[in-house]
Design a protein around this motif. Sequence first.
Motif, PDB file in Angstrom:
ATOM      1  N   GLN A   1     -14.311  -3.734  12.447  1.00 46.25           N
ATOM      2  CA  GLN A   1     -15.367  -4.408  11.732  1.00 46.25           C
ATOM      3  C   GLN A   1     -16.124  -5.014  12.553  1.00 46.25           C
ATOM      4  O   GLN A   1     -17.490  -5.207  12.031  1.00 46.25           O
ATOM      5  N   MET A   2     -15.895  -5.482  13.711  1.00 45.08           N
ATOM      6  CA  MET A   2     -16.911  -6.208  14.645  1.00 45.08           C
ATOM      7  C   MET A   2     -17.434  -5.519  15.800  1.00 45.08           C
ATOM      8  O   MET A   2     -17.810  -6.188  16.493  1.00 45.08           O
ATOM      9  N   LYS A   3     -17.631  -4.264  15.591  1.00 47.79           N
ATOM     10  CA  LYS A   3     -18.539  -3.515  16.456  1.00 47.79           C
ATOM     11  C   LYS A   3     -19.849  -3.790  16.448  1.00 47.79           C
ATOM     12  O   LYS A   3     -20.613  -3.758  17.749  1.00 47.79           O
ATOM     13  N   ASP A   4     -20.343  -4.016  15.389  1.00 49.09           N
ATOM     14  CA  ASP A   4     -21.811  -4.433  15.377  1.00 49.09           C
ATOM     15  C   ASP A   4     -21.879  -5.758  15.219  1.00 49.09           C
ATOM     16  O   ASP A   4     -21.102  -6.574  14.804  1.00 49.09           O
ATOM     17  N   GLU A   5     -23.223  -6.316  15.760  1.00 53.64           N
ATOM     18  CA  GLU A   5     -23.544  -7.554  15.930  1.00 53.64           C
ATOM     19  C   GLU A   5     -23.714  -8.028  14.264  1.00 53.64           C
ATOM     20  O   GLU A   5     -23.580  -9.243  14.316  1.00 53.64           O
TER      21      GLU A   5
ATOM     22  N   VAL B   1     -10.060  -5.688  12.618  1.00 54.70           N
ATOM     23  CA  VAL B   1     -10.985  -6.694  13.203  1.00 54.70           C
ATOM     24  C   VAL B   1     -11.905  -6.093  14.082  1.00 54.70           C
ATOM     25  O   VAL B   1     -13.128  -6.284  14.076  1.00 54.70           O
ATOM     26  N   ARG B   2     -11.222  -5.324  15.021  1.00 55.09           N
ATOM     27  CA  ARG B   2     -11.984  -4.703  16.084  1.00 55.09           C
ATOM     28  C   ARG B   2     -13.051  -3.666  15.564  1.00 55.09           C
ATOM     29  O   ARG B   2     -14.279  -3.477  15.947  1.00 55.09           O
TER      30      ARG B   2
ATOM     31  N   GLN C   1     -20.463  -9.514  13.177  1.00 56.59           N
ATOM     32  CA  GLN C   1     -19.927 -10.441  13.892  1.00 56.59           C
ATOM     33  C   GLN C   1     -20.775 -11.875  13.570  1.00 56.59           C
ATOM     34  O   GLN C   1     -20.270 -12.819  13.197  1.00 56.59           O
ATOM     35  N   GLU C   2     -22.061 -11.734  13.043  1.00 57.53           N
ATOM     36  CA  GLU C   2     -22.739 -12.866  12.641  1.00 57.53           C
ATOM     37  C   GLU C   2     -22.272 -13.030  11.350  1.00 57.53           C
ATOM     38  O   GLU C   2     -22.414 -14.467  10.887  1.00 57.53           O
ATOM     39  N   GLN C   3     -22.119 -12.115  10.344  1.00 55.20           N
ATOM     40  CA  GLN C   3     -21.733 -12.430   9.143  1.00 55.20           C
ATOM     41  C   GLN C   3     -20.572 -13.275   9.160  1.00 55.20           C
ATOM     42  O   GLN C   3     -20.230 -14.284   8.399  1.00 55.20           O
ATOM     43  N   LEU C   4     -19.262 -12.810   9.851  1.00 56.87           N
ATOM     44  CA  LEU C   4     -18.120 -13.444  10.029  1.00 56.87           C
ATOM     45  C   LEU C   4     -18.181 -14.991  10.599  1.00 56.87           C
ATOM     46  O   LEU C   4     -17.749 -15.691  10.054  1.00 56.87           O
ATOM     47  N   VAL C   5     -18.857 -15.299  11.552  1.00 60.17           N
ATOM     48  CA  VAL C   5     -19.158 -16.441  12.151  1.00 60.17           C
ATOM     49  C   VAL C   5     -19.922 -17.253  10.977  1.00 60.17           C
ATOM     50  O   VAL C   5     -19.553 -18.678  10.798  1.00 60.17           O
TER      51      VAL C   5
END
Length: 126
Positions: A104-108, A101-102, A111-115
């Motif tokens: 994959q979530m490095k770029d914004e 997760v860390r 993160q937006e896609q996950l949310v």
Amino acid sequence: RADLIDKGVEYAQNAKQQLDHAREEADKYIADARRQQADMLREADRMKSQIIDEARSAAQSEAKKVMDAAKVSIEQERKQAEQQFRNEVSSFALDIAQKVVRNQMKDEKAQEQLVSSLLDEMEKQN
């Protein structure tokens, strides 16, 4: 003198009868003692067999108790080992998931896609 010889013969016959009687009595005592000895030996043998049987039974009972306790102990240790293994696997899985997760979530954008994905799922459930 003949009277003296007759008395000597009579005395000898009496002595012989007493000796014979004493021998018979001695033989009776010996036979009785042998019977008692045989009875005692039979009783001792019976007691020996009984003691051995009782000891064998007690040993089997004790061995069963020990085996049952060992089985319970082994089962408890097996369950404990399984639980420990599960805990370790869960911990490793969480560590791996965190790292994934860390990364994959490095770029914004990720993160937006996950949310967005999570919000879509929540809307579908409601």
